[in-house]
Design a protein around this motif. Sequence first.
Motif, mmCIF file in Angstrom:
data_model
loop_
_atom_site.group_PDB
_atom_site.id
_atom_site.type_symbol
_atom_site.label_atom_id
_atom_site.label_comp_id
_atom_site.label_asym_id
_atom_site.label_seq_id
_atom_site.Cartn_x
_atom_site.Cartn_y
_atom_site.Cartn_z
ATOM 1 N N ALA A 36 0.846 -1.209 0.000
ATOM 2 C CA ALA A 36 0.000 0.000 0.000
ATOM 3 C C ALA A 36 0.875 1.250 0.000
ATOM 4 C CB ALA A 36 -0.939 -0.008 1.203
ATOM 5 N N GLY A 37 1.940 1.234 0.783
ATOM 6 C CA GLY A 37 2.866 2.367 0.816
ATOM 7 C C GLY A 37 3.544 2.573 -0.525
ATOM 8 N N HIS A 38 3.957 1.489 -1.141
ATOM 9 C CA HIS A 38 4.578 1.574 -2.466
ATOM 10 C C HIS A 38 3.611 2.205 -3.472
ATOM 11 C CE1 HIS A 38 6.558 0.395 -6.189
ATOM 12 N NE2 HIS A 38 5.420 -0.169 -6.558
ATOM 13 N N LEU A 39 2.366 1.752 -3.467
ATOM 14 C CA LEU A 39 1.375 2.295 -4.401
ATOM 15 C C LEU A 39 1.110 3.773 -4.131
ATOM 16 C CD1 LEU A 39 -1.107 -0.700 -4.567
ATOM 17 C CD2 LEU A 39 0.439 0.094 -6.378
ATOM 18 N N SER A 40 1.062 4.143 -2.883
ATOM 19 C CA SER A 40 0.849 5.547 -2.537
ATOM 20 C C SER A 40 1.992 6.411 -3.044
ATOM 21 C CB SER A 40 0.715 5.683 -1.016
ATOM 22 O OG SER A 40 0.594 7.029 -0.651
ATOM 23 N N LEU A 41 3.214 5.957 -2.842
ATOM 24 C CA LEU A 41 4.378 6.743 -3.231
ATOM 25 C C LEU A 41 4.633 6.762 -4.735
ATOM 26 C CD1 LEU A 41 6.828 5.689 -0.391
ATOM 27 C CD2 LEU A 41 5.692 7.909 -0.652
ATOM 28 N N THR A 42 4.367 5.642 -5.415
ATOM 29 C CA THR A 42 4.698 5.566 -6.840
ATOM 30 C C THR A 42 3.529 5.861 -7.765
ATOM 31 O OG1 THR A 42 4.274 3.186 -6.960
ATOM 32 C CG2 THR A 42 6.545 3.895 -6.423
ATOM 33 N N GLN A 43 2.312 5.558 -7.332
ATOM 34 C CA GLN A 43 1.143 5.731 -8.183
ATOM 35 C C GLN A 43 0.242 6.880 -7.717
ATOM 36 O OE1 GLN A 43 0.710 3.643 -10.983
ATOM 37 N NE2 GLN A 43 2.750 2.988 -10.404
ATOM 38 N N GLY A 44 0.476 7.361 -6.509
ATOM 39 C CA GLY A 44 -0.349 8.439 -5.974
ATOM 40 C C GLY A 44 -1.761 7.991 -5.639
ATOM 41 N N ILE A 45 -1.918 6.712 -5.297
ATOM 42 C CA ILE A 45 -3.244 6.195 -4.951
ATOM 43 C C ILE A 45 -3.202 5.510 -3.594
ATOM 44 C CG2 ILE A 45 -3.973 5.894 -7.351
ATOM 45 C CD1 ILE A 45 -3.425 2.891 -7.037
ATOM 46 N N ALA A 46 -4.349 5.420 -2.990
ATOM 47 C CA ALA A 46 -4.481 4.706 -1.716
ATOM 48 C C ALA A 46 -5.332 3.460 -1.963
ATOM 49 C CB ALA A 46 -5.143 5.599 -0.677
ATOM 50 N N VAL A 47 -4.744 2.309 -1.694
ATOM 51 C CA VAL A 47 -5.450 1.043 -1.840
ATOM 52 C C VAL A 47 -5.566 0.438 -0.448
ATOM 53 C CG1 VAL A 47 -5.462 -1.233 -2.937
ATOM 54 C CG2 VAL A 47 -4.464 0.722 -4.143
#
Length: 180
Positions: A36-47
């Motif tokens: 989730a942290g990776h997606l937030s930092l790289t994609q700008g999304i919260a999953v």
Amino acid sequence: MVLSDSKESPNWMTSAMSQVLYECGCIGATNYLRIAGHLSLTQGIAVDIKSLRAAFEGLPGFCAIDGDSGWFIMGPTENSTAANRVRKLMSVSTGPVGIDVIANALITDDRWIERNDGGALCVPPIYVLSKIIASWSWIVGDKHNKYRLRKPISHIELLNETELHILQTLERKGGGCYQG
């Protein structure tokens, strides 16, 4: 639920799966919070965790290590960077090796950090690390988190030239070396 500022949400699953495979290939496992942290930092999304669980738990090769903290393995990790490091350690060991020694060997591996450009890879908690090690077919543990090889492995096949030289020097000097 996936939250994004853009009208077209990027394909987060591809990025998530890539990160999962990368982390499992390096440290042997990952967890939902890290992804989730990776997606937030790289994609700008919260999953959220529920969406991540739904995406991964049914996939081939998925193995939950700890449901509460979200640690899991994806695919075989027998040849992960961590496994290869432990295999080297075990090949020169003269007896069982404790989980604390294994964790220390992984934590102090400067080359591991350099390969990740100083990024966020970390050694999992000890209870997770012991479950990762238990998944490897070439090593066996006891009830006290001490590990040994199932069959001897030649260190000559595993160690690089520098490591072999250090080992030969230690053997000429009578054996052991202690960090201090």
